[in-house]
Design a protein around this motif. Structure first.
Motif, PDB file in Angstrom:
ATOM      1  N   GLN A  93       0.835  -1.196   0.000  1.00 48.42           N
ATOM      2  CA  GLN A  93       0.000   0.000   0.000  1.00 48.42           C
ATOM      3  C   GLN A  93       0.873   1.251   0.000  1.00 48.42           C
ATOM      4  O   GLN A  93       1.966   1.255   0.575  1.00 48.42           O
ATOM      5  N   VAL A  94       0.384   2.309  -0.649  1.00 46.33           N
ATOM      6  CA  VAL A  94       1.096   3.584  -0.674  1.00 46.33           C
ATOM      7  C   VAL A  94       0.161   4.687  -0.192  1.00 46.33           C
ATOM      8  O   VAL A  94      -1.064   4.601  -0.334  1.00 46.33           O
ATOM      9  N   SER A  95       0.768   5.718   0.389  1.00 47.44           N
ATOM     10  CA  SER A  95       0.021   6.876   0.868  1.00 47.44           C
ATOM     11  C   SER A  95       0.717   8.136   0.382  1.00 47.44           C
ATOM     12  O   SER A  95       1.942   8.243   0.457  1.00 47.44           O
ATOM     13  N   ALA A  96      -0.064   9.085  -0.109  1.00 47.45           N
ATOM     14  CA  ALA A  96       0.488  10.366  -0.552  1.00 47.45           C
ATOM     15  C   ALA A  96       0.253  11.462   0.473  1.00 47.45           C
ATOM     16  O   ALA A  96       0.649  12.607   0.256  1.00 47.45           O
ATOM     17  N   ASP A  97      -0.389  11.122   1.601  1.00 51.40           N
ATOM     18  CA  ASP A  97      -0.711  12.140   2.610  1.00 51.40           C
ATOM     19  C   ASP A  97      -0.183  11.752   3.992  1.00 51.40           C
ATOM     20  O   ASP A  97      -0.868  11.892   4.993  1.00 51.40           O
ATOM     21  N   ARG A  98       1.037  11.231   4.003  1.00 50.23           N
ATOM     22  CA  ARG A  98       1.733  10.898   5.249  1.00 50.23           C
ATOM     23  C   ARG A  98       1.006   9.858   6.094  1.00 50.23           C
ATOM     24  O   ARG A  98       1.063   9.872   7.316  1.00 50.23           O
ATOM     25  N   GLY A  99       0.302   8.951   5.429  1.00 49.09           N
ATOM     26  CA  GLY A  99      -0.303   7.834   6.137  1.00 49.09           C
ATOM     27  C   GLY A  99      -1.732   8.033   6.585  1.00 49.09           C
ATOM     28  O   GLY A  99      -2.288   7.165   7.258  1.00 49.09           O
ATOM     29  N   ARG A 100      -2.352   9.141   6.203  1.00 48.19           N
ATOM     30  CA  ARG A 100      -3.754   9.335   6.600  1.00 48.19           C
ATOM     31  C   ARG A 100      -4.679   8.409   5.809  1.00 48.19           C
ATOM     32  O   ARG A 100      -5.644   7.880   6.355  1.00 48.19           O
ATOM     33  N   THR A 101      -4.389   8.233   4.526  1.00 45.65           N
ATOM     34  CA  THR A 101      -5.159   7.301   3.704  1.00 45.65           C
ATOM     35  C   THR A 101      -4.185   6.420   2.930  1.00 45.65           C
ATOM     36  O   THR A 101      -3.076   6.853   2.594  1.00 45.65           O
ATOM     37  N   TRP A 102      -4.621   5.187   2.630  1.00 45.06           N
ATOM     38  CA  TRP A 102      -3.754   4.224   1.959  1.00 45.06           C
ATOM     39  C   TRP A 102      -4.452   3.655   0.730  1.00 45.06           C
ATOM     40  O   TRP A 102      -5.660   3.440   0.737  1.00 45.06           O
ATOM     41  N   ARG A 103      -3.643   3.408  -0.309  1.00 42.72           N
ATOM     42  CA  ARG A 103      -4.148   2.824  -1.550  1.00 42.72           C
ATOM     43  C   ARG A 103      -3.362   1.550  -1.848  1.00 42.72           C
ATOM     44  O   ARG A 103      -2.128   1.539  -1.814  1.00 42.72           O
ATOM     45  N   THR A 104      -4.065   0.462  -2.145  1.00 41.51           N
ATOM     46  CA  THR A 104      -3.416  -0.810  -2.453  1.00 41.51           C
ATOM     47  C   THR A 104      -2.950  -0.815  -3.906  1.00 41.51           C
ATOM     48  O   THR A 104      -3.740  -0.579  -4.816  1.00 41.51           O
TER      49      THR A 104
END
Length: 236
Positions: A93-104
């Motif tokens: 998973q990656v997050s572009a907002d410092r871990g607030r939301t995650w995308r698989t």
């Protein structure tokens, strides 16, 4: 009539034989193990290192990969021959907002996983491994789990060409630098001095005219940290 009975008899015998073979060949149903299990995702390696540090940096378009494995622990297994049965998916998973939301970005039903993210990552992201958990067909219960987080910084891919007093830098991805100014620098008396700040075009190209007195001197271009990409320095 006798012929018809004979054919029917042969058909019934054939079905009986087939049914008998099915009983012999078919695997017995799994015995419930009723285990309660936990897993701990652990980073194994990247494209450049054994082990994965908490911060990494790659250049846009550069090949990179991560691999991880799960350390598991189960209690309550009642069938040591069969063992416990894994359930759930292991996800990168990656997050572009410092871990607030995650995308698989990748998912595999396995203990060992590997992800190649070349070209798919165009800005700084935070990366983790997450397991969904679940219940196996042997009634083993797996709890979800998450690895430590790795920050992946991304620098632009750029080329610099200097010809006489003309310096041209081409940057990818173009939209990451479009409309921004870059610093064209010349080294004088051991120090880098900015001589021009041209603005990048919509195609990601910036052109500068160097002072005639600087011909033959070392030249570099500094690309700013902006739009999720890291500051970087480009040399011919």
């Amino acid at each position: 009539m006798p012929l018809l009975i004979t054919r029917m008899t042969r058909a019934l015998v054939g079905l009986a034989v087939a049914a008998g073979l099915a009983v012999v060949v078919a695997a017995p149903p799994a015995q419930a193990t009723n285990a309660t299990c936990t897993s701990s995702p652990r980073w194994v390696a990247s494209h450049a290192t054994w082990g994965v540090p908490s911060r990494m940096r790659v250049t846009y378009g550069e090949h990179f990969s991560f691999s991880a494995q799960l350390d598991t622990h189960c209690v309550g297994n009642t069938d040591p021959v069969q063992g416990t049965i894994w359930a759930g998916d292991t996800q990168f998973q990656v997050s572009a907002d410092r871990g607030r939301t995650w995308r698989t970005v990748d998912s595999e039903p396995s203990y060992l996983v590997r992800w190649e993210g070349t070209w798919s990552i165009k800005r700084a992201v935070w990366v983790r491994v997450h397991t969904t958990g679940g219940r196996s067909y042997a009634n083993d219960t797996w709890a979800p789990s998450t690895s430590s987080v790795v920050k992946l910084s991304v620098a632009r891919h750029a080329t610099l060409r200097v010809s006489g007093t003309r310096a041209k830098v081409a940057v990818a991805p173009a939209k990451s630098i479009r409309g921004l100014r870059v610093a064209v620098q010349v080294k004088r008396q051991g120090k880098w001095r900015t001589v021009q700040r041209p603005r990048a075009s919509r195609r990601g190209v910036a052109v500068a005219r160097l002072p005639r007195a600087s011909q033959g001197a070392p030249v570099r271009v500094v690309l700013p940290a902006a739009r999720g990409l890291a500051r970087s320095v480009v040399r011919p």
